[in-house]
Design an enzyme around this catalytic site. Structure first.
Site, PDB file in Angstrom:
ATOM      1  N   SER A  46      26.690   5.579  16.876  1.00 11.26           N
ATOM      2  CA  SER A  46      27.328   5.870  18.160  1.00 11.26           C
ATOM      3  C   SER A  46      28.507   4.927  18.381  1.00 11.26           C
ATOM      4  CB  SER A  46      26.335   5.711  19.298  1.00 11.26           C
ATOM      5  OG  SER A  46      25.368   6.731  19.231  1.00 11.26           O
ATOM      6  N   ASN A  69      12.464   2.072  16.783  1.00  7.39           N
ATOM      7  CA  ASN A  69      13.669   1.252  16.738  1.00  7.39           C
ATOM      8  C   ASN A  69      14.298   1.033  18.092  1.00  7.39           C
ATOM      9  OD1 ASN A  69      16.646   2.299  17.104  1.00  7.39           O
ATOM     10  ND2 ASN A  69      15.399   4.067  16.491  1.00  7.39           N
ATOM     11  N   GLY A  72      19.839  -0.989  19.748  1.00  8.45           N
ATOM     12  CA  GLY A  72      20.655  -1.226  20.939  1.00  8.45           C
ATOM     13  C   GLY A  72      22.087  -0.754  20.821  1.00  8.45           C
ATOM     14  N   ASN A 126      26.274  11.473  22.363  1.00  8.01           N
ATOM     15  CA  ASN A 126      24.940  10.889  22.528  1.00  8.01           C
ATOM     16  C   ASN A 126      24.693  10.686  24.015  1.00  8.01           C
ATOM     17  OD1 ASN A 126      22.633   9.376  22.584  1.00  8.01           O
ATOM     18  ND2 ASN A 126      23.454   7.634  21.436  1.00  8.01           N
ATOM     19  N   CYS A 129      20.064   8.218  24.107  1.00  8.97           N
ATOM     20  CA  CYS A 129      19.354   7.167  23.387  1.00  8.97           C
ATOM     21  C   CYS A 129      18.366   6.486  24.328  1.00  8.97           C
ATOM     22  CB  CYS A 129      20.317   6.138  22.817  1.00  8.97           C
ATOM     23  SG  CYS A 129      19.456   4.931  21.834  1.00  8.97           S
ATOM     24  N   ILE A 192      16.275  16.632  17.501  1.00  4.66           N
ATOM     25  CA  ILE A 192      16.143  15.840  18.714  1.00  4.66           C
ATOM     26  C   ILE A 192      16.505  14.378  18.453  1.00  4.66           C
ATOM     27  CG2 ILE A 192      14.345  17.207  19.830  1.00  4.66           C
ATOM     28  CD1 ILE A 192      12.248  15.361  18.553  1.00  4.66           C
ATOM     29  N   THR A 194      15.438  10.325  19.245  1.00  2.00           N
ATOM     30  CA  THR A 194      14.100   9.722  19.111  1.00  2.00           C
ATOM     31  C   THR A 194      13.252  10.001  20.349  1.00  2.00           C
ATOM     32  OG1 THR A 194      15.005   7.650  19.926  1.00  2.00           O
ATOM     33  CG2 THR A 194      14.801   7.896  17.534  1.00  2.00           C
ATOM     34  N   GLY A 245      14.586  15.059  12.935  1.00  2.00           N
ATOM     35  CA  GLY A 245      13.347  14.443  13.406  1.00  2.00           C
ATOM     36  C   GLY A 245      12.268  14.516  12.344  1.00  2.00           C
ATOM     37  N   GLY A 267      17.347  10.655   8.623  1.00  3.20           N
ATOM     38  CA  GLY A 267      17.591   9.260   8.987  1.00  3.20           C
ATOM     39  C   GLY A 267      16.507   8.340   8.482  1.00  3.20           C
TER      40      GLY A 267
END
Lengths: 306, 262
Positions: A46, A69, A72, A126, A129, A192, A194, A245, A267
């Site tokens: 991001s 995770n 941040g 995004n 998050c 999706i 997380t 996902g 991912g």
């Protein structure tokens, strides 16, 4: 050998596997490495309109069943992003999806203006998050009107560049959010992000393990949720979807496509199966197609709805 | 590896090695091999990666220099305190017959672990420091039978005066070395790698980049050129791999992925 290429929002991918946002993706050359390892495309981490600090460590923990995770969303700002995307372009030719994020509405406009100049093939917003909840404010990803507003504002800036919105599963009705962003000018959605946030506690120190205490849940545990959400969105909207996902294998990726995904985000799998997981998944999809007489993988999109 | 969840370990002993380095002896084994690293977690503070200085299947040793916020917090720990450990992560040193080791700063510690395990090899072990009071593990190293210890200090307070890379140059010139192994400041490792390249022999370099997860997911430690994450493709990389890294000896990246020149 089956034809694994797909077209997504008018952009051609040589296979449906794309690096999901937030994994690797800090540098242009690391994203190029993902393509050399077999991915059909990549999504950047991001990007913020300004430098943004992440959380302290531990930021990621994992078990055989799940990953948690709270990195941040650290970022070095648009100047760094432009340099890294240019590096990526020099190294490989696979499409790049630029994922953008902000703390407030104005941030999204600012980063949208900056990212247009970086010539991404697709822009992904995004809005969802879960581990920077305080800043982003839970309402944005969960609110139909705010999701639509951010889409509309970014759309007005990015012109004809394909625009998709990454949706949170942590909402009452993901289909209505998907419909709101599609109505507001999005060309597709990613489903999706997380799940959660979740928490893991170390009982010997009586402390949450993640420095942020809680974090987004990913990995194999969330795959059935992701498949169902992709299924629901496709059933109701028939829009282009990046299904992501818990995908670890070629069979997982095909399952996601049958639910309705055109592209499949990968991912957490880089921990479960290694840096070359992208090529492994693509090879497994190819084998499955051959064994089952599928000539074009594009024919599998939404097959379960037929 | 089945998971990447930290496990709490008790500090059994703390050894003051020199002015800035302490060895922490922990009552845990992670089955680490020379070259690998672990993430050390102090709850409510932070978690950082550290090279393993020793792991004998019973206890884990970490040699930590107090140079930053986290390592200073480590130095405040007392015997009986607990820290979280996860790993081992990363690649290992590969053994050769005649080896030259070049350790600077904390780098002598992981190389000592390797020397202790490489019983069938002949080793020229060069330890460098700015002065006598900053030398690390030289007492332990001098007790190893298959090792010839060379010491270099910037001020000449012990051993030869000047950079330890000058000693490496002499060792390489005398011939017979199969591989150079180096751990420490990157400028030193860069010089060592170039010397090995020039001498036409292999080298193994312990690359250090800003790591967060430690297992190839977050992407913060990826190098330019090859693009690989240092935490899984390294930290130990051979010469051919290191020569593909554009930033080697030039720059590294901070916690936001921004470049910082050496």
């Amino acid at each position: 050998m089956a034809d694994l290429s797909v077209e997504f929002c008018g952009v051609k991918f040589k296979n449906p596997i794309v690096l999901a946002s937030g994994i690797l993706g800090v540098t242009g050359d690391s994203m190029a490495q993902v393509v050399r390892n077999g991915a059909g495309g990549v999504t950047t981490k991001s990007l913020w309109p300004h430098e943004h600090l992440g959380h302290a460590n531990p930021t990621i923990i994992s078990t055989q069943n799940w990953m948690l995770n709270a990195v941040g969303i650290p970022d070095g700002g648009p100047e760094k992003a432009a340099e890294e995307i240019a590096r990526y372009r020099k190294a490989v030719s696979a499409p790049l999806i630029a994922n953008i994020v902000g703390g407030v509405m104005d941030d999204y406009e600012a980063i949208a203006r900056a990212v247009v100049l970086m010539n991404p093939d697709i822009i992904e917003i995004n809005i969802s998050c879960p581990n920077v909840e305080d800043e982003l404010g839970k309402p944005m990803a969960c609110s139909i009107s705010k999701s639509a507003e951010v889409t509309r504002r970014v759309r007005s800036i990015v012109g004809q560049i394909p625009l998709i919105v990454k949706l949170s599963p942590n909402v009452e009705n993901i289909v209505s959010i998907a419909k709101s962003v599609m109505d507001a000018g999005a060309d597709g959605v990613t489903a999706i992000n997380t799940v959660g946030p979740g928490m893991a506690i170390d009982i010997d120190s009586a402390q949450p393990i993640l420095a942020n205490k809680s974090g987004g849940l990913s990995g194999p545990a969330i795959k059935p949720l992701a498949v169902k959400y992709v299924y629901d969105i496709y059933k109701n909207l028939k829009c282009p979807i990046v299904g992501t996902g818990g995908v670890l294998t070629g069979r997982d990726a095909i399952e996601m496509m049958m639910a309705g995904a055109t592209l499949v985000g990968v991912g957490s799998a880089v921990w479960y199966r290694g840096q070359d997981v992208f090529g492994k998944i693509v090879a497994e999809m190819d084998e499955w197609c051959d064994a089952n007489g599928v000539k074009k993988i594009q024919d599998l999109i939404g097959k379960v709805h037929a | 590896m089945l998971d990447t969840i930290p496990r709490m370990a008790r500090v059994k002993a703390i050894l003051q090695e020199n002015e800035i380095v302490k060895t922490f002896v922990l009552d845990i084994t992670v089955g680490a091999e020379p070259g690998q690293f672990v993430n050390v977690w102090i709850p409510r503070v932070d978690e950082k990666p550290f090279s393993v200085a020793y792991d004998d299947g019973h206890e884990l040793h970490l040699a930590i220099a107090a140079v930053g916020d986290f390592s200073r917090k480590m130095h405040d720990l007392k015997v009986g305190d607990k820290v979280g450990i996860r790993g081992p992560f990363g690649s290992k040193f590969k053994v050769a017959k005649r080896m030259a080791f070049l350790g600077g700063g904390y780098g002598a510690a992981p190389l000592y672990f390797f020397a202790k395990s490489a019983k069938d090899s002949q080793i020229d072990f060069i330890v460098g420091a700015r002065s006598k009071n900053y030398l690390l593990y030289t007492d332990r190293i001098s007790k190893l039978e298959n090792v010839t210890l060379h010491i270099a200090t910037d001020d000449g307070s012990v051993g030869s005066k000047g950079y330890n890379t000058e000693v490496l140059k002499t060792v390489l010139a005398s011939g017979g070395i199969d591989c150079v192994y180096t751990v420490g400041p990157e400028i030193m490792m860069y010089k060592a790698a170039m010397m090995a390249k020039e001498a036409g022999i292999d080298a193994q370099i312990s690359m250090e980049r800003y790591m967060k997860c430690g297992f190839g997911v977050c992407g913060n430690c990826c190098v330019d050129g090859s693009g690989v994450p240092t935490c899984v493709a390294g930290p130990v990389m051979d010469l051919a791999e290191v020569l593909k890294i554009e930033d080697f000896g030039k720059y590294h990246r901070n916690n936001l992925g921004k470049k910082i020149n050496f």
